[in-house]
Design a protein around this motif. Sequence first.
Motif, PDB file in Angstrom:
ATOM      1  N   ARG A 160       0.823  -1.211   0.000  1.00  0.00           N
ATOM      2  CA  ARG A 160       0.000   0.000   0.000  1.00  0.00           C
ATOM      3  C   ARG A 160       0.861   1.267   0.000  1.00  0.00           C
ATOM      4  O   ARG A 160       0.599   2.205  -0.744  1.00  0.00           O
ATOM      5  N   ASP A 161       1.911   1.274   0.820  1.00  0.00           N
ATOM      6  CA  ASP A 161       2.772   2.459   0.909  1.00  0.00           C
ATOM      7  C   ASP A 161       3.401   2.786  -0.446  1.00  0.00           C
ATOM      8  O   ASP A 161       3.527   3.949  -0.825  1.00  0.00           O
ATOM      9  N   GLU A 164       0.820   4.179  -2.828  1.00  0.00           N
ATOM     10  CA  GLU A 164       0.534   5.574  -2.490  1.00  0.00           C
ATOM     11  C   GLU A 164       1.723   6.476  -2.793  1.00  0.00           C
ATOM     12  O   GLU A 164       1.546   7.620  -3.195  1.00  0.00           O
ATOM     13  N   GLN A 257      -7.554   7.924  -6.398  1.00  0.00           N
ATOM     14  CA  GLN A 257      -7.358   7.619  -4.978  1.00  0.00           C
ATOM     15  C   GLN A 257      -7.458   6.112  -4.784  1.00  0.00           C
ATOM     16  O   GLN A 257      -8.332   5.469  -5.377  1.00  0.00           O
ATOM     17  N   LEU A 259      -8.543   3.170  -2.650  1.00  0.00           N
ATOM     18  CA  LEU A 259      -9.523   2.977  -1.572  1.00  0.00           C
ATOM     19  C   LEU A 259      -9.147   1.725  -0.773  1.00  0.00           C
ATOM     20  O   LEU A 259      -9.881   0.725  -0.768  1.00  0.00           O
ATOM     21  N   HIS A 260      -7.989   1.794  -0.116  1.00  0.00           N
ATOM     22  CA  HIS A 260      -7.407   0.619   0.555  1.00  0.00           C
ATOM     23  C   HIS A 260      -8.306   0.055   1.638  1.00  0.00           C
ATOM     24  O   HIS A 260      -8.274  -1.142   1.910  1.00  0.00           O
ATOM     25  N   GLU A 261      -9.129   0.909   2.258  1.00  0.00           N
ATOM     26  CA  GLU A 261      -9.959   0.416   3.368  1.00  0.00           C
ATOM     27  C   GLU A 261     -11.039  -0.543   2.880  1.00  0.00           C
ATOM     28  O   GLU A 261     -11.684  -1.210   3.676  1.00  0.00           O
TER      29      GLU A 261
END
Lengths: 267, 226
Positions: A160-161, A164, A257, A259-261
Amino acid sequence: MPDTYIQLAGWQVAAAAALIVLNAAISIALRLELERRLLIASVRAIVQLLLIGLVLGWVFELRSAPVVAGLLGVMTVIAGVAAVGRSSYRYRGDWLNSIVSVWVSSWVVTALALGALLAGERPWYEPQYAIPLLGMILGNTLTGVSLGLDRLGSELSERRDQVEALLTLGATRWEAALPAIRAAVRTGMIPLVNSMMVVGIVSLPGMMTGQLLAGVHPWEAVKYQLVILFLIAAATALGTLGVVLLSYRQLFNRRHQFLHERIHHNE
Amino acid sequence: MSADRPLLEAIDLGRQSENSHWLLRNASLRVRAAERLALMGPTGAGKTLLLRALAQLDPSDAGCVLWRGEEIAAQDIPRFRASVVYVQQRPALLPGTSRENLQAPFRLHAHAQREYDEGRVIELLARCGQPSTLLDRTTMQHSGGQSQSVALVRAVQLDPHVLLLDEPTSSLDSQATRSVEELLRDWVELEPASRAIVMVTHDARQAQRFGTTVLRLENGQLTREA
């Protein structure tokens, strides 16, 4: 049916089923604690196959387009749902993406195959062709789709990092997701490529074995197997790519964006 | 452009948690050219959320962000992020060497017109107290401070208009910290009409030393310190 074909008697099937005792003995000797699961699995296998035998017998007899289409539809939906069930990374709406991908890829490829095979001489809903063809394609597409989904989820969650970081530097959502997309599609396609590498050397594929047992000439069985292999390859590639791209659209919005959540990991 | 008009502006930004609790509420902020905003506040106050919202990394639940007075259309977001670069608190480096990390942005469409300048990079790394030999090392071998320096240089070399820095010196010793502050100050002063910095810090002395303005974020609300 070629006259070399031997029909199995009930006692012969029962004798084969008795071999499961061997597994049970190993489980007891090594304390694998698998006896209960072995029993359940054996009973399930018997019941499921008897049931599908009954259903297929009925469908083969009816030769009705709506009934065949209905059965193919049910098989497809079950494959789509099963593909999602095998992935440990889930997001809302994933089953719909899975069903759509499995459906489109397997039906397009099966339709092409039936068109070429039956060449308009027999109806498309000829159960002898439509059901086993789609069944084999679904079985493999399902593996590709589930592996692709799982890998996409793990790549995007664990990196994820990095995803992003690329977005913060001005990457489009496509540029940021591309490494994960590549890894996922590759993972979905690798098992099939591997199996194509060794087919005929390490093992004889199931369909070819079946045809040989039914007394078909090996050369004919090989031709059928080759066709099936390439159909499966095409459907797996399409299905895997489809589910990965649909998931990508769900996990990255138009504002680039991530939407990792939305991704949940089930152990 | 009018001298008064801010480069970047946040109006009543809000972000909610999954259970509808406000993590950031009514946060308004103006970042003018030549400004160095130091953003302080206790852990969990929403500082990182605010920077992420400014960089348009998360969907907002309320308010908006204006770039040069205008809302940012969806298709312009990558170009906007190439001008307003956010550097994460935990340096997120890609697999490979430092050099590959520093070259990575130039492979993106947003920076396709530009070229990687190794001379500049070596100079920037030196100002962070890092030797040029770091370029050939894989990022797995980096210390926290080295990773932080590479992530910072990766952003600064792009010469954006606004740098959004989330505790950029937290892994550096005091000498390197001073050196990085000086680098950032010089970077803004080189083109004061079009550059600014927002820096999150936990260090009140750093905020006073570095910031032309010090802001405090508490319970999701933003206030200006005297």
